[in-house]
Design a protein around this motif. Structure first.
Motif, PDB file in Angstrom:
ATOM      1  N   VAL A  60      42.109  42.262  29.819  1.00 30.54           N
ATOM      2  CA  VAL A  60      41.241  43.141  29.029  1.00 30.54           C
ATOM      3  C   VAL A  60      39.797  43.051  29.520  1.00 30.54           C
ATOM      4  O   VAL A  60      39.109  44.069  29.651  1.00 30.54           O
ATOM      5  CB  VAL A  60      41.348  42.804  27.523  1.00 30.54           C
ATOM      6  CG1 VAL A  60      40.254  43.494  26.723  1.00 30.54           C
ATOM      7  CG2 VAL A  60      42.723  43.209  26.992  1.00 30.54           C
ATOM      8  N   GLY A  61      39.327  41.837  29.821  1.00 33.99           N
ATOM      9  CA  GLY A  61      37.951  41.671  30.316  1.00 33.99           C
ATOM     10  C   GLY A  61      37.756  42.398  31.632  1.00 33.99           C
ATOM     11  O   GLY A  61      36.803  43.167  31.814  1.00 33.99           O
ATOM     12  N   PHE A  62      38.686  42.185  32.563  1.00 31.97           N
ATOM     13  CA  PHE A  62      38.567  42.810  33.894  1.00 31.97           C
ATOM     14  C   PHE A  62      38.750  44.326  33.798  1.00 31.97           C
ATOM     15  O   PHE A  62      37.954  45.106  34.323  1.00 31.97           O
ATOM     16  CB  PHE A  62      39.597  42.204  34.857  1.00 31.97           C
ATOM     17  CG  PHE A  62      39.490  42.734  36.255  1.00 31.97           C
ATOM     18  CD1 PHE A  62      38.588  42.180  37.147  1.00 31.97           C
ATOM     19  CD2 PHE A  62      40.277  43.803  36.674  1.00 31.97           C
ATOM     20  CE1 PHE A  62      38.466  42.674  38.439  1.00 31.97           C
ATOM     21  CE2 PHE A  62      40.164  44.298  37.962  1.00 31.97           C
ATOM     22  CZ  PHE A  62      39.259  43.734  38.847  1.00 31.97           C
ATOM     23  N   ILE A  93      35.696  39.312  32.860  1.00 31.07           N
ATOM     24  CA  ILE A  93      34.400  39.951  33.138  1.00 31.07           C
ATOM     25  C   ILE A  93      33.762  39.296  34.368  1.00 31.07           C
ATOM     26  O   ILE A  93      33.254  39.982  35.264  1.00 31.07           O
ATOM     27  CB  ILE A  93      33.464  39.851  31.903  1.00 31.07           C
ATOM     28  CG1 ILE A  93      33.995  40.740  30.772  1.00 31.07           C
ATOM     29  CG2 ILE A  93      32.035  40.241  32.268  1.00 31.07           C
ATOM     30  CD1 ILE A  93      33.265  40.572  29.448  1.00 31.07           C
ATOM     31  N   ALA A  94      33.831  37.965  34.421  1.00 32.03           N
ATOM     32  CA  ALA A  94      33.270  37.228  35.565  1.00 32.03           C
ATOM     33  C   ALA A  94      34.002  37.623  36.852  1.00 32.03           C
ATOM     34  O   ALA A  94      33.380  37.823  37.901  1.00 32.03           O
ATOM     35  CB  ALA A  94      33.378  35.724  35.334  1.00 32.03           C
ATOM     36  N   LEU A  95      35.321  37.769  36.754  1.00 32.73           N
ATOM     37  CA  LEU A  95      36.143  38.178  37.897  1.00 32.73           C
ATOM     38  C   LEU A  95      35.700  39.549  38.404  1.00 32.73           C
ATOM     39  O   LEU A  95      35.617  39.789  39.621  1.00 32.73           O
ATOM     40  CB  LEU A  95      37.605  38.233  37.452  1.00 32.73           C
ATOM     41  CG  LEU A  95      38.691  38.190  38.504  1.00 32.73           C
ATOM     42  CD1 LEU A  95      38.665  36.841  39.229  1.00 32.73           C
ATOM     43  CD2 LEU A  95      40.068  38.412  37.864  1.00 32.73           C
ATOM     44  N   HIS A  96      35.394  40.451  37.474  1.00 31.35           N
ATOM     45  CA  HIS A  96      34.946  41.788  37.859  1.00 31.35           C
ATOM     46  C   HIS A  96      33.598  41.732  38.573  1.00 31.35           C
ATOM     47  O   HIS A  96      33.389  42.400  39.587  1.00 31.35           O
ATOM     48  CB  HIS A  96      34.861  42.699  36.628  1.00 31.35           C
ATOM     49  CG  HIS A  96      34.368  44.068  36.955  1.00 31.35           C
ATOM     50  ND1 HIS A  96      33.115  44.516  36.605  1.00 31.35           N
ATOM     51  CD2 HIS A  96      34.946  45.081  37.636  1.00 31.35           C
ATOM     52  CE1 HIS A  96      32.954  45.746  37.060  1.00 31.35           C
ATOM     53  NE2 HIS A  96      34.051  46.115  37.680  1.00 31.35           N
ATOM     54  N   HIS A  97      32.687  40.897  38.047  1.00 29.06           N
ATOM     55  CA  HIS A  97      31.388  40.739  38.710  1.00 29.06           C
ATOM     56  C   HIS A  97      31.569  40.198  40.128  1.00 29.06           C
ATOM     57  O   HIS A  97      30.927  40.656  41.072  1.00 29.06           O
ATOM     58  CB  HIS A  97      30.491  39.783  37.910  1.00 29.06           C
ATOM     59  CG  HIS A  97      29.828  40.453  36.751  1.00 29.06           C
ATOM     60  ND1 HIS A  97      28.673  41.180  36.878  1.00 29.06           N
ATOM     61  CD2 HIS A  97      30.165  40.518  35.445  1.00 29.06           C
ATOM     62  CE1 HIS A  97      28.328  41.670  35.694  1.00 29.06           C
ATOM     63  NE2 HIS A  97      29.229  41.287  34.800  1.00 29.06           N
ATOM     64  N   PHE A  98      32.484  39.217  40.243  1.00 31.56           N
ATOM     65  CA  PHE A  98      32.754  38.602  41.549  1.00 31.56           C
ATOM     66  C   PHE A  98      33.307  39.645  42.522  1.00 31.56           C
ATOM     67  O   PHE A  98      32.839  39.762  43.652  1.00 31.56           O
ATOM     68  CB  PHE A  98      33.739  37.443  41.374  1.00 31.56           C
ATOM     69  CG  PHE A  98      34.118  36.771  42.662  1.00 31.56           C
ATOM     70  CD1 PHE A  98      33.177  36.029  43.372  1.00 31.56           C
ATOM     71  CD2 PHE A  98      35.409  36.882  43.161  1.00 31.56           C
ATOM     72  CE1 PHE A  98      33.518  35.412  44.554  1.00 31.56           C
ATOM     73  CE2 PHE A  98      35.761  36.260  44.352  1.00 31.56           C
ATOM     74  CZ  PHE A  98      34.815  35.519  45.050  1.00 31.56           C
ATOM     75  N   ALA A  99      34.294  40.441  42.052  1.00 32.14           N
ATOM     76  CA  ALA A  99      34.895  41.470  42.903  1.00 32.14           C
ATOM     77  C   ALA A  99      33.852  42.490  43.332  1.00 32.14           C
ATOM     78  O   ALA A  99      33.795  42.917  44.493  1.00 32.14           O
ATOM     79  CB  ALA A  99      36.037  42.152  42.160  1.00 32.14           C
TER      80      ALA A  99
END
Lengths: 141, 160
Positions: free
Chosen positions: A89-91, B127-133
């Motif tokens: 959900v976060g991603f 969310i952190a994973l998305h920032h990293f990507a």
């Protein structure tokens, strides 16, 4: 299982819409919770209203835990599945730029085609994953 | 200070709506998504109520030139339907169906129990994973002129 509760659903929904309207009227921002969380984590000092909004959410959770613990339920899956779901959900909400509030409520209310596509997509994906969780993996367990 | 108080009260109002409508109970959410089971259409009415009130609210505020506590309304809002929108929404939907939590109800539930806390912890990771990507794509774009670094920054950040 869960039963249809039309009056409380409409009433609660109206309060959510009123909150989203207040956020627009006061802060001029879309009340998308995933975006608020992302930006509050990224730069808490820059726009402190976002942190305060999240604190407001948690504060009601604490209050409900004391006054009416049954109002906040538990997930039907294991703890590790809950964490995994949270990661997805976060991603997903960051990649898709919105969640149920940002796209589903605010986006549809301003007649955004992007939000209509997003909302249709996450409801369809949710239907499939709920089916697999409850009747596929869950049924085996 | 006014903005902080307003933010807190808006958040509390939002949470009250979620609790009253039953959206903080994952079983109520999966009861809607489980169309092959004993289907519970409540979530659709939550959206009808929220969208209806917000639509009227936005219409009433349409002539305002600026919000009360900030310099300007958030603009421009993106309009292009692209792959990240669809893929991201699909990934979100998968997670939503597994646990029955989306971000708002999960953060309320984090104040009330372990499941909410675990979910929000996972969300922070996502969310952190998305920032990293994103940063990976951005640095690759900077090194390779054939990939425009602007493509990353141009991705919309304002519709949710």
């Amino acid at each position: 299982m869960s039963t249809f509760t039309p009056i409380s659903a409409l009433l609660g929904g109206a309060l959510i819409g009123a909150s989203a309207t207040a956020v627009w009227a006061l802060h001029g921002r879309i009340a998308g919770v995933s975006g608020i969380m992302d930006r509050a984590l990224g730069a808490p000092a820059r726009e402190p209203w976002r942190v305060a909004f999240l604190v407001g959410l948690v504060a009601v959770g604490l209050l409900v835990a004391v006054l009416s613990p049954g109002s906040v339920g538990h997930a039907a899956v294991s703890s590790s599945a809950v964490v995994l779901a949270g990661v997805l959900v976060g991603f997903g909400t960051r990649l898709g730029n919105g969640c149920t509030s940002g796209h589903g409520v605010c986006g549809l209310a301003r007649l955004s085609v992007r939000s209509l596509v997003a909302t249709t997509t996450f409801i369809a994906a949710g239907v499939v994953s709920t089916y697999v969780t409850l009747h596929g993996i869950g049924a085996v367990r | 200070m006014k903005a902080v108080l307003a933010g807190f009260l808006s958040g509390a109002l939002f949470a009250a709506g979620l609790v009253i409508s039953g959206m903080t109970q994952p079983g109520k959410v999966t009861g809607f998504l489980d169309v092959t089971g004993a289907w519970d259409p409540s979530l659709a009415l939550v959206m009808v109520g929220a969208i209806g009130v917000h639509f009227i609210g936005r219409w009433l505020l349409a002539r305002r030139s600026a919000p009360a506590l900030a310099a300007a309304f958030e603009n421009p809002i993106p309009t292009r339907v692209d792959a990240p929108l669809v893929v991201g929404s699909a990934v979100f939907g998968i997670g939503w169906g597994i646990a029955g939590f989306c971000p708002g109800p999960a953060i309320v539930a984090a104040g009330a129990g372990v499941d909410g806390l675990l979910f929000v912890f996972g969300m922070g990771g996502g969310i952190a994973l998305h920032h990293f990507a994103r940063s990976l794509f951005a640095s690759r774009g900077a090194a390779d002129v054939s990939v425009r670094p602007l493509a990353v920054d141009a991705s919309p950040t304002t519709d949710g």
